[in-house]
Design a protein around this motif. Sequence first.
Motif, mmCIF file in Angstrom:
data_model
loop_
_atom_site.group_PDB
_atom_site.id
_atom_site.type_symbol
_atom_site.label_atom_id
_atom_site.label_comp_id
_atom_site.label_asym_id
_atom_site.label_seq_id
_atom_site.Cartn_x
_atom_site.Cartn_y
_atom_site.Cartn_z
ATOM 1 N N MET A 64 0.833 -1.190 0.000
ATOM 2 C CA MET A 64 0.000 0.000 0.000
ATOM 3 C C MET A 64 0.873 1.248 0.000
ATOM 4 N N ARG A 65 0.406 2.269 -0.686
ATOM 5 C CA ARG A 65 1.211 3.478 -0.831
ATOM 6 C C ARG A 65 0.416 4.712 -0.408
ATOM 7 N N ILE A 66 1.115 5.614 0.261
ATOM 8 C CA ILE A 66 0.528 6.897 0.615
ATOM 9 C C ILE A 66 1.528 7.997 0.288
ATOM 10 N N ASN A 67 1.000 9.170 0.015
ATOM 11 C CA ASN A 67 1.839 10.314 -0.311
ATOM 12 C C ASN A 67 1.595 11.426 0.697
ATOM 13 N N LEU A 68 2.676 11.967 1.248
ATOM 14 C CA LEU A 68 2.599 13.083 2.182
ATOM 15 C C LEU A 68 3.103 14.344 1.492
ATOM 16 N N ASN A 69 2.312 15.393 1.569
ATOM 17 C CA ASN A 69 2.704 16.681 0.999
ATOM 18 C C ASN A 69 3.056 17.638 2.134
ATOM 19 N N PHE A 70 4.307 18.113 2.132
ATOM 20 C CA PHE A 70 4.799 19.008 3.176
ATOM 21 C C PHE A 70 5.024 20.411 2.623
ATOM 22 N N GLU A 71 4.702 21.392 3.437
ATOM 23 C CA GLU A 71 5.070 22.773 3.145
ATOM 24 C C GLU A 71 6.303 23.119 3.974
ATOM 25 N N LEU A 72 7.325 23.657 3.323
ATOM 26 C CA LEU A 72 8.563 24.021 3.999
ATOM 27 C C LEU A 72 8.566 25.506 4.334
ATOM 28 N N GLU A 73 9.283 25.868 5.382
ATOM 29 C CA GLU A 73 9.419 27.285 5.709
ATOM 30 C C GLU A 73 10.479 27.951 4.843
ATOM 31 N N ASN A 74 11.336 27.138 4.228
ATOM 32 C CA ASN A 74 12.404 27.674 3.395
ATOM 33 C C ASN A 74 12.621 26.726 2.223
ATOM 34 N N ASN A 75 12.907 27.263 1.052
ATOM 35 C CA ASN A 75 13.119 26.393 -0.107
ATOM 36 C C ASN A 75 14.568 25.924 -0.229
ATOM 37 N N ILE A 76 15.387 26.245 0.766
ATOM 38 C CA ILE A 76 16.761 25.742 0.808
ATOM 39 C C ILE A 76 16.865 24.750 1.964
ATOM 40 N N ILE A 77 17.239 23.514 1.633
ATOM 41 C CA ILE A 77 17.269 22.458 2.643
ATOM 42 C C ILE A 77 18.635 21.784 2.671
ATOM 43 N N SER A 78 18.884 21.052 3.738
ATOM 44 C CA SER A 78 20.134 20.310 3.885
ATOM 45 C C SER A 78 20.149 19.097 2.958
ATOM 46 N N LYS A 79 21.351 18.706 2.516
ATOM 47 C CA LYS A 79 21.487 17.472 1.742
ATOM 48 C C LYS A 79 21.070 16.250 2.566
ATOM 49 N N GLU A 80 21.083 16.403 3.875
ATOM 50 C CA GLU A 80 20.699 15.304 4.764
ATOM 51 C C GLU A 80 19.204 15.352 5.085
ATOM 52 N N TYR A 81 18.396 15.758 4.111
ATOM 53 C CA TYR A 81 16.956 15.910 4.328
ATOM 54 C C TYR A 81 16.283 14.602 4.749
ATOM 55 N N ARG A 82 16.847 13.470 4.363
ATOM 56 C CA ARG A 82 16.245 12.187 4.748
ATOM 57 C C ARG A 82 16.197 12.026 6.266
ATOM 58 N N LEU A 83 17.188 12.586 6.957
ATOM 59 C CA LEU A 83 17.219 12.464 8.415
ATOM 60 C C LEU A 83 16.030 13.178 9.054
ATOM 61 N N THR A 84 15.592 14.284 8.445
ATOM 62 C CA THR A 84 14.418 14.984 8.959
ATOM 63 C C THR A 84 13.160 14.145 8.760
ATOM 64 N N ILE A 85 13.046 13.481 7.604
ATOM 65 C CA ILE A 85 11.886 12.621 7.352
ATOM 66 C C ILE A 85 11.877 11.449 8.332
ATOM 67 N N ILE A 86 13.040 10.846 8.562
ATOM 68 C CA ILE A 86 13.134 9.739 9.520
ATOM 69 C C ILE A 86 12.732 10.218 10.913
#
Length: 252
Positions: free
Chosen positions: A1-23
Amino acid sequence: MRINLNFELENNIISKEYRLTIISFIKNALKIYSQNTYDILYKDNTKMKAFTFGVFLPDAKINNDNIELSSRYINVTFSIFDNQLFIELYNSFNNMLNKKYPKDENTKSQIIMTLKKITMQNEKPIKQNKIIIKFLSPLVLRDHNRETNKDIYVTFKDDNFNDILNQSVERLAKEFDFESSQIKLTPLNLTDSNGNIIQEESKTTAVPFKELLINVSYGKFCLEGNINLLNNLYKTGIGSRRSEGFGLFEVL
């Protein structure tokens, strides 16, 4: 089963380690909604988890240690193998709707985001033993050397690529109780009428993750194997570090 999450960011510049924030978001959501499920998944952090995810970054441009996006919205697609875990994750995420995460703006993650929307995605049943796939998050394959206690990350350009891939599939099948057999993943190229390569559809790169540079494969590939097995792998994802944002694919 698949779900999609749509996030709004406060800034359009993010860290390359963005996966750690999702985890971190996944862990926090589970901990709030169900401490028991959180403990089952993360108390023993070596436990193999029955989900994978991929992050879509709109028109991403890499600048030094950061990534610049064309908008302040990102989509995270989850594929979840276990029905009960799907319910737990869905309810956990639903509980986080319209709540800023992390709450502390001084967080080291450099990413402040708010979950705005959750949508279900239809799965595509696999009916052939040879399919074309596209990775929605890079494929990581880890070959652990017990003598040196070090990991070597292989890509499709390495001779032992499919051997390591099948070892990974065997571990997945054993953990989630489905039948395993040999699969084959082959890179794709666009060629002209003379057979000359005009565009490589399968590529490799090095991805920063947890202060490491990990060799990965991405793009389009031909995947061959038993139909039932391919359907299971479509749900679990393939390779190493699946629950950390790697190994999710779609069927083309």
